[in-house]
Write an enzyme that holds these catalytic residues in place. Sequence first.
Site, PDB file in Angstrom:
ATOM      1  N   ILE A  12       0.840  -1.204   0.000  1.00 47.58           N
ATOM      2  CA  ILE A  12       0.000   0.000   0.000  1.00 47.58           C
ATOM      3  C   ILE A  12       0.871   1.250   0.000  1.00 47.58           C
ATOM      4  O   ILE A  12       0.584   2.233  -0.692  1.00 47.58           O
ATOM      5  CB  ILE A  12      -0.970   0.009   1.206  1.00 47.58           C
ATOM      6  N   ASP A  59      14.911   1.362  10.226  1.00 46.78           N
ATOM      7  CA  ASP A  59      13.922   0.660  11.040  1.00 46.78           C
ATOM      8  C   ASP A  59      13.188   1.674  11.916  1.00 46.78           C
ATOM      9  O   ASP A  59      13.841   2.467  12.621  1.00 46.78           O
ATOM     10  CB  ASP A  59      14.705  -0.352  11.909  1.00 46.78           C
ATOM     11  N   THR A  83       2.704  -7.561   8.536  1.00 46.81           N
ATOM     12  CA  THR A  83       1.302  -7.468   8.113  1.00 46.81           C
ATOM     13  C   THR A  83       0.579  -8.793   7.868  1.00 46.81           C
ATOM     14  O   THR A  83      -0.624  -8.778   7.604  1.00 46.81           O
ATOM     15  CB  THR A  83       1.202  -6.648   6.797  1.00 46.81           C
ATOM     16  N   THR A 123      -6.163  -1.212  10.903  1.00 51.16           N
ATOM     17  CA  THR A 123      -6.871  -2.248  10.139  1.00 51.16           C
ATOM     18  C   THR A 123      -8.248  -2.537  10.729  1.00 51.16           C
ATOM     19  O   THR A 123      -8.457  -2.401  11.947  1.00 51.16           O
ATOM     20  CB  THR A 123      -6.021  -3.535  10.130  1.00 51.16           C
ATOM     21  N   ASP A 124      -9.160  -3.025   9.889  1.00 50.38           N
ATOM     22  CA  ASP A 124     -10.483  -3.433  10.400  1.00 50.38           C
ATOM     23  C   ASP A 124     -10.379  -4.657  11.315  1.00 50.38           C
ATOM     24  O   ASP A 124     -11.333  -4.979  12.032  1.00 50.38           O
ATOM     25  CB  ASP A 124     -11.460  -3.700   9.247  1.00 50.38           C
ATOM     26  N   ALA A 149      -3.854  -7.876  17.374  1.00 51.33           N
ATOM     27  CA  ALA A 149      -3.624  -7.357  18.728  1.00 51.33           C
ATOM     28  C   ALA A 149      -2.483  -6.336  18.714  1.00 51.33           C
ATOM     29  O   ALA A 149      -2.545  -5.295  19.387  1.00 51.33           O
ATOM     30  CB  ALA A 149      -3.298  -8.506  19.681  1.00 51.33           C
ATOM     31  N   ARG A 211     -14.652 -11.160   3.708  1.00 51.56           N
ATOM     32  CA  ARG A 211     -13.850  -9.955   3.847  1.00 51.56           C
ATOM     33  C   ARG A 211     -14.472  -8.871   2.966  1.00 51.56           C
ATOM     34  O   ARG A 211     -15.178  -9.178   1.999  1.00 51.56           O
ATOM     35  CB  ARG A 211     -12.398 -10.189   3.387  1.00 51.56           C
ATOM     36  N   GLY A 272      -7.777 -19.799  14.834  1.00 59.78           N
ATOM     37  CA  GLY A 272      -8.441 -18.554  15.260  1.00 59.78           C
ATOM     38  C   GLY A 272      -8.947 -17.703  14.106  1.00 59.78           C
ATOM     39  O   GLY A 272      -9.146 -16.499  14.269  1.00 59.78           O
TER      40      GLY A 272
HETATM   41  P1  NAD Z   1       3.454  -4.871   3.375  1.00 62.08           P
HETATM   42  O1  NAD Z   1       3.778  -6.055   4.216  1.00 62.08           O
HETATM   43  O2  NAD Z   1       3.294  -5.032   1.902  1.00 62.08           O
HETATM   44  O3  NAD Z   1       4.575  -3.750   3.586  1.00 62.08           O
HETATM   45  C1  NAD Z   1       5.068  -3.386   4.850  1.00 62.08           C
HETATM   46  C2  NAD Z   1       6.277  -2.500   4.616  1.00 62.08           C
HETATM   47  O4  NAD Z   1       6.791  -2.091   5.901  1.00 62.08           O
HETATM   48  C3  NAD Z   1       7.431  -3.221   3.900  1.00 62.08           C
HETATM   49  O5  NAD Z   1       7.968  -2.384   2.908  1.00 62.08           O
HETATM   50  C4  NAD Z   1       8.440  -3.464   5.022  1.00 62.08           C
HETATM   51  O6  NAD Z   1       9.784  -3.516   4.562  1.00 62.08           O
HETATM   52  C5  NAD Z   1       8.193  -2.273   5.928  1.00 62.08           C
HETATM   53  N1  NAD Z   1       8.600  -2.502   7.317  1.00 62.08           N
HETATM   54  C6  NAD Z   1       8.299  -3.582   8.098  1.00 62.08           C
HETATM   55  N2  NAD Z   1       8.854  -3.440   9.322  1.00 62.08           N
HETATM   56  C7  NAD Z   1       9.485  -2.233   9.317  1.00 62.08           C
HETATM   57  C8  NAD Z   1      10.229  -1.526  10.295  1.00 62.08           C
HETATM   58  N3  NAD Z   1      10.442  -2.020  11.522  1.00 62.08           N
HETATM   59  N4  NAD Z   1      10.730  -0.308   9.967  1.00 62.08           N
HETATM   60  C9  NAD Z   1      10.543   0.206   8.715  1.00 62.08           C
HETATM   61  N5  NAD Z   1       9.861  -0.431   7.751  1.00 62.08           N
HETATM   62  C10 NAD Z   1       9.329  -1.634   8.045  1.00 62.08           C
HETATM   63  O7  NAD Z   1       2.176  -4.219   4.025  1.00 62.08           O
HETATM   64  P2  NAD Z   1       0.864  -3.564   3.389  1.00 62.08           P
HETATM   65  O8  NAD Z   1      -0.096  -4.625   3.059  1.00 62.08           O
HETATM   66  O9  NAD Z   1       1.263  -2.575   2.379  1.00 62.08           O
HETATM   67  O10 NAD Z   1       0.290  -2.817   4.677  1.00 62.08           O
HETATM   68  C11 NAD Z   1       0.704  -1.480   4.983  1.00 62.08           C
HETATM   69  C12 NAD Z   1      -0.007  -1.014   6.249  1.00 62.08           C
HETATM   70  O11 NAD Z   1      -1.418  -1.066   6.038  1.00 62.08           O
HETATM   71  C13 NAD Z   1       0.266  -1.880   7.472  1.00 62.08           C
HETATM   72  O12 NAD Z   1       0.364  -1.028   8.583  1.00 62.08           O
HETATM   73  C14 NAD Z   1      -0.958  -2.769   7.576  1.00 62.08           C
HETATM   74  O13 NAD Z   1      -1.185  -3.171   8.909  1.00 62.08           O
HETATM   75  C15 NAD Z   1      -2.030  -1.835   7.076  1.00 62.08           C
HETATM   76  N6  NAD Z   1      -3.200  -2.474   6.463  1.00 62.08           N
HETATM   77  C16 NAD Z   1      -3.037  -3.378   5.431  1.00 62.08           C
HETATM   78  C17 NAD Z   1      -4.170  -3.899   4.813  1.00 62.08           C
HETATM   79  C18 NAD Z   1      -4.048  -4.894   3.668  1.00 62.08           C
HETATM   80  O14 NAD Z   1      -5.052  -5.467   3.261  1.00 62.08           O
HETATM   81  N7  NAD Z   1      -2.863  -5.126   3.110  1.00 62.08           N
HETATM   82  C19 NAD Z   1      -5.444  -3.535   5.243  1.00 62.08           C
HETATM   83  C20 NAD Z   1      -5.564  -2.644   6.314  1.00 62.08           C
HETATM   84  C21 NAD Z   1      -4.437  -2.113   6.891  1.00 62.08           C
HETATM   85  O1  DAU Z   2      -8.628  -6.882   6.947  1.00 65.55           O
HETATM   86  C1  DAU Z   2      -7.443  -6.152   6.744  1.00 65.55           C
HETATM   87  C2  DAU Z   2      -6.278  -7.113   6.779  1.00 65.55           C
HETATM   88  O2  DAU Z   2      -6.346  -7.877   5.574  1.00 65.55           O
HETATM   89  C3  DAU Z   2      -4.922  -6.428   6.892  1.00 65.55           C
HETATM   90  O3  DAU Z   2      -4.872  -5.720   8.104  1.00 65.55           O
HETATM   91  C4  DAU Z   2      -3.799  -7.465   6.811  1.00 65.55           C
HETATM   92  O4  DAU Z   2      -2.536  -6.817   6.837  1.00 65.55           O
HETATM   93  C5  DAU Z   2      -3.951  -8.239   5.530  1.00 65.55           C
HETATM   94  O5  DAU Z   2      -2.977  -9.258   5.475  1.00 65.55           O
HETATM   95  C6  DAU Z   2      -5.343  -8.835   5.418  1.00 65.55           C
HETATM   96  O6  DAU Z   2      -5.527  -9.890   6.386  1.00 65.55           O
HETATM   97  P1  DAU Z   2      -6.263 -11.265   6.012  1.00 65.55           P
HETATM   98  O7  DAU Z   2      -5.822 -12.313   6.942  1.00 65.55           O
HETATM   99  O8  DAU Z   2      -7.722 -11.048   5.854  1.00 65.55           O
HETATM  100  O9  DAU Z   2      -5.646 -11.482   4.543  1.00 65.55           O
HETATM  101  P2  DAU Z   2      -5.152 -12.795   3.782  1.00 65.55           P
HETATM  102  O10 DAU Z   2      -4.917 -12.409   2.368  1.00 65.55           O
HETATM  103  O11 DAU Z   2      -4.051 -13.489   4.502  1.00 65.55           O
HETATM  104  O12 DAU Z   2      -6.436 -13.738   3.848  1.00 65.55           O
HETATM  105  C7  DAU Z   2      -7.668 -13.336   3.290  1.00 65.55           C
HETATM  106  C8  DAU Z   2      -8.656 -14.470   3.525  1.00 65.55           C
HETATM  107  O13 DAU Z   2      -8.249 -15.590   2.729  1.00 65.55           O
HETATM  108  C9  DAU Z   2      -8.696 -14.964   4.955  1.00 65.55           C
HETATM  109  O14 DAU Z   2     -10.016 -15.369   5.276  1.00 65.55           O
HETATM  110  C10 DAU Z   2      -7.787 -16.176   4.950  1.00 65.55           C
HETATM  111  C11 DAU Z   2      -7.973 -16.743   3.547  1.00 65.55           C
HETATM  112  N1  DAU Z   2      -6.802 -17.422   2.952  1.00 65.55           N
HETATM  113  C12 DAU Z   2      -5.614 -16.762   2.938  1.00 65.55           C
HETATM  114  C13 DAU Z   2      -4.492 -17.348   2.398  1.00 65.55           C
HETATM  115  C14 DAU Z   2      -3.153 -16.628   2.389  1.00 65.55           C
HETATM  116  C15 DAU Z   2      -6.928 -18.690   2.400  1.00 65.55           C
HETATM  117  O15 DAU Z   2      -8.024 -19.269   2.385  1.00 65.55           O
HETATM  118  N2  DAU Z   2      -5.817 -19.272   1.877  1.00 65.55           N
HETATM  119  C16 DAU Z   2      -4.601 -18.665   1.852  1.00 65.55           C
HETATM  120  O16 DAU Z   2      -3.611 -19.264   1.354  1.00 65.55           O
END
Ligand code: NAD
Ligand code: DAU
Length: 344
Positions: A12, A59, A83, A123-124, A149, A211, A272
Amino acid sequence: MRILVTGGAGFIGSNFVRMLASERPGWSIRVLDKLTYAGRRDNLADLESSGRLEFRVGDICDPAASGSAVDGCDVVVNFAAETHVDRSIDDPAAFVRTDVEGVRTLLEAFRASGGRLFLQISTDEVYGSVETGRSSEDDPLAPRSPYSASKAGGELLAMSFFHTWGVPVVVTRASNNYGPYQYPEKLVPLFVTNCFEGLPLPLYGDGLNRRDWLYVEDHCRALLAVVERATPGRIYNIGAGEEHTNLEVTGTILELTGADRSLVRMIDDRPGHDRRYALDISRISFDLGWSPSIRFEEGMARTVEWYRSNRAWWEEIKSGRFREYYMAMYADRLAAGKSVEADL
Ligand code: NAD
Ligand code: DAU
């Protein structure tokens, strides 16, 4: 405007930086990223080489790195985090370190710098599993995984800086994002790339967890509105209202990639595993006039096309240390998995 984007090399964060670079030409952009397994400097290489941004490897848990990165910035947007829920079940410590302690360290640096806004990306998942209805910002938090958490701890700390010292903090809670540059451990990019490779699609449990799927560009536009117009002390939900089961998402991916449903494997569930998340987005709509504009079908079509056209990007990731993670996470469960019975 001078803005610091932490975690800007991730999914993101890099999409947000791209939006800033093209739509806010006068802004000066600095990125701080530790470059964990999920961060890729290449994601922003064109902007870095053209001088459009300053990239620092560091970091957020390191007070010196956070202090010097925050210095001179008006706004900090903190995306930096561990994440992935599945990884948090294997190693909670890394999550507490970055998602709680890292947030505290960055907040201390920001407080000392006297900047205009600190946006904590949450996050939600902090609401926990919501069987019916939609979560509003004032609902109690009930996170149930080490990831959620830790994220709840981070955002509560951020708000505590607002209440205690008047530090201008805003928190956003977004639903599941999907789109370009997402690391292929998450459901959508894992399944899309596995379809292209003819590999199994490991669906957890009964595949009926739900989701709310938010296209990353819509999320970034909401964050831009928050940066420009939000009132400190506010919390905003950001969702698309696109609620789909994992089975439905899988069906869409099969259709768009042309892969066969025989690839789907129902495997042992995530411990969980939260059943459902759903957000009420009235506050951000009324306060900031934001609403999502990209429907699920359109966002998924764009996403599949991006992974089809950027094969080198994900093939490099999947051929590296990702393989060890994938085998440890899936090999046994896939061997014991079953074919899908339900219609997709
Ligand atoms: P991502 O895992 O793709 O990227 C995380 C980035 O943070 C990476 O570039 C990593 O190198 C960097 N990072 C990790 N630890 C670090 C540290 N200690 N210091 C500096 N940089 C560090 O994550 P994303 O999916 O892009 O998520 C970004 C943010 O949005 C997170 O805070 C996540 O909790 C939140 N979020 C993600 C989602 C989703 O669906 N992906 C939804 C809601 C909220
Ligand atoms: O809701 C926001 C969150 O969404 C963010 O805060 C997190 O950073 C992000 O990783 C994401 O969490 P989820 O656990 O919902 O995402 P994930 O893509 O891991 O899983 C989405 C759904 O798919 C979940 O119900 C678990 C399921 N899943 C996931 C994987 C990786 C599978 O069934 N098989 C899989 O291999």
